[in-house]
Every structure is written in structure tokens, then in C-alpha cells.
Design an enzyme around this catalytic site. Structure first.
Site, PDB file in Angstrom:
ATOM      1  CE  LYS A  69       0.032   9.105   9.143  1.00 22.12           C
ATOM      2  NZ  LYS A  69       0.836   7.929   8.283  1.00 22.12           N
ATOM      3  CE1 TYR A 227      -6.633  -0.595   4.160  1.00 20.01           C
ATOM      4  CE2 TYR A 227      -4.741   0.788   4.760  1.00 20.01           C
ATOM      5  CZ  TYR A 227      -6.004   0.322   5.094  1.00 20.01           C
ATOM      6  OH  TYR A 227      -6.556   0.566   6.420  1.00 20.01           O
ATOM      7  N   GLY A 248      -0.046  -1.358   0.568  1.00 18.52           N
ATOM      8  CA  GLY A 248       0.179  -0.545   1.821  1.00 18.52           C
ATOM      9  C   GLY A 248      -0.307  -1.212   3.147  1.00 18.52           C
TER      10      GLY A 248
END
Length: 302
Positions: A69, A227, A248
Site C-alpha cells: 500500500k 480474516y 475483517g
């Protein structure tokens, strides 16, 4: 038959990702000619992959996840205000100029994903909140808590010095944020209204054991952005002490809805995904095995 335009989620590891199921369900519902897959790429390979997207010219966008990111920020032509402020991109929208050149815009839909996942769980305004981790998702969590008008945000990190940029973002956002080390987390987590774990899978297992050993009650909401595997050790410890757990996958759902709208618009479909947002959310819920949303919940995102 027209060749479909391409999209993908990028990250490492990425084999567990449910994003392809989410996105492909949405595009089938909308009747758009988009394909979407997962591509495993590490930070040192991201620039080459982005260059390939530019060269091929038939892409509509990319979803970007850990650990890419921050690196993605420097590989796009422009940034939205939120992506620029956060220094983190989870969405790259591809469009073609009149001369055929591909132009890339970096955005961040994680903020909406977190806000709406917490609102779906019943979190109201002005919570007292904690964040576990100080990376690219943590800054999105800070922005989300600013949107919820949090009264306090404590960011727990392993290394205070490495979290300097995270705190710079917090200051830019006007967040009431402070830094603490993981050493003090277990003894205090139970007192927060909201806890957001932005740590990778299993990275919070040790902290979960420490928290469980305190015997403290958990009165608030835990959002664990990891998750898979699920439930995480932290989620189990939190729930066993009376707290509410948000997987999540809920954040993934809501940030994905925003991406679908951005990709569809950039791909020439106008407001189709926005106009059919309720239907899109529900087929995405079906794709990942969570319950469909009520009408008022279908309009959360955005």
C-alpha cells in the site's frame, strides 16, 4: 465477443484473498465485461507489474493489499486527497487518454470500509479507540476513527521510532492520537470502545494470549482486519471476555463496494454500480458467505 478488461488484487501472500469472489460477483450482477483475479507480488516486483499494466492498456484497475500500500503511492500518476494524506493506496484506477496512454490514479477505500464495518456493528460517534499496528492499514484506521469523531486513539506498535510517519498522518488528520508499545497493550485493551487490529494473520496471537491471561472483560468492539484463518486468536480471546467481534471480511466487503463503483465509472459504465449498490452489496455478501444487508445498510458506503 469483446475481450474483457482486466483487474486484479495485488499482494503477498494473496492465495487466501476473497477479493476475486467479491469483485467477479459484482461484475456479473452489473453485466459489465470485467475480469478480476489475484496476483502474488512483493514490493520489489510491484513497479514491473504496474509497468505491465500501463503497457497492455486493457486494465480498469487494481486492488492493493499488504505489503504494497505504501509502495504504490510512488507508482501512480495522481493521488486522491485521502490517498495523498494517508500515504497509502489500496485502489489504482486505470483510464486511457485520447492517445491510448494508460493513466493511473491512486485512491484509498479502506477508510470507508472500516467506517461502515464498524457502523454495521453498532459503533456510534465519539468512541475511545485503540489500533494495533502502525502500517498502511493503520493510517486508514486513524482516518476512519476521525470520521467517527473518536475522543482518543492509542496506536500500539512494536517499534515507536518506525511509527513516526504514522503519527505524522495522525497530526495531519487532526486525530487525538498517541503512541504506545505492545508491552502495554494487553493490560489496557479491555477498556476501549473500539479496537482495530491492522496486523497480518497470526501476528497478534501472542498479544491474544496475554490479553486472555489478564482476565479483563472486553466491553467494546474488535475489528480484526485479518480474516484468514478465522476466527483469529485475538478474536477468540476478545469474544471469550464478552466483547463484540467484527471480522475483517466486513471491512473487505465495504471497501470492495467502493472499488467496484470507482472501477465501473472509470471503465465507462457511469453510475451503474452506484445506482445498483444494494444489489451489488447483496451478491457480494453471497459470494463470501455473509448475510445480506438490510436496505438502510445498503446505503452506508460512500
Amino acid at each position: 465477443m469483446l475481450t474483457s478488461r482486466q483487474g486484479a488484487v495485488l499482494g503477498h501472500p494473496i492465495g487466501h484473498s476473497k477479493s476475486p469472489a467479491l469483485h467477479n460477483a459484482a461484475y456479473q450482477e452489473l453485466g459489465v465485461n470485467f475480469s478480476y483475479r489475484a496476483i502474488d507480488v512483493e514490493v520489489d516486483g510491484l513497479a514491473a507489474l504496474v509497468a505491465q499494466v500501463r503497457a497492455e492498456g486493457n486494465w480498469y484497475g487494481l486492488s492493493v493489499t499488504m505489503p504494497l500500500k505504501n509502495a504504490a503511492v510512488d507508482l501512480v500518476d495522481e493521488l486522491t486527497d485521502v490517498a495523498r494524506t494517508l500515504g497509502a493506496v489500496n485502489t489504482i484506477i486505470a483510464t486511457n487518454d485520447d492517445d491510448g496512454a494508460t493513466r493511473l490514479r491512486g485512491d484509498n477505500t479502506d477508510v470507508a470500509g472500516i467506517v461502515n464495518a464498524l457502523r454495521h456493528a453498532g459503533v456510534g460517534e465519539r468512541p475511545r479507540a485503540a489500533i494495533l499496528g502502525g502500517g498502511g492499514t493503520a493510517v486508514s484506521a486513524i482516518a476512519a476513527l476521525v470520521d467517527l469523531d473518536a475522543t482518543e486513539v492509542v496506536v500500539f506498535v512494536r517499534n515507536l521510532a518506525k511509527a513516526a510517519e504514522t503519527m505524522e498522518v495522525a497530526v495531519a488528520l487532526g486525530a487525538p492520537a498517541t503512541l504506545e508499545t505492545f508491552a502495554s497493550a494487553a493490560a489496557t485493551l479491555g477498556g476501549f470502545d473500539v479496537v482495530i487490529s491492522t496486523l497480518p494473520p497470526r501476528a497478534a496471537d501472542g498479544l491474544a494470549a496475554e490479553f486472555a491471561a489478564t482476565g479483563d472483560q472486553a466491553d467494546g468492539v474488535l475489528l480484526d482486519v485479518a480474516y484468514d484463518p478465522w476466527p483469529s486468536a485475538l478474536a477468540q480471546a476478545w469474544e471469550s471476555r464478552g466483547g463484540t467481534v467484527v471480522a475483517g471480511i466486513e471491512m473487505l466487503l465495504y471497501q470492495g463496494v467502493e472499488q467496484v463503483k470507482l472501477f465501473a465509472e472509470a471503465g465507462g459504465y457511469g453510475t451503474l454500480a452506484t445506482d445498483k449498490q444494494g444489489d451489488v452489496i447483496n451478491v457480494m455478501c453471497d459470494a463470501i458467505g455473509v448475510h445480506r444487508r438490510k436496505p438502510y445498510e445498503q446505503n452506508m458506503a460512500g
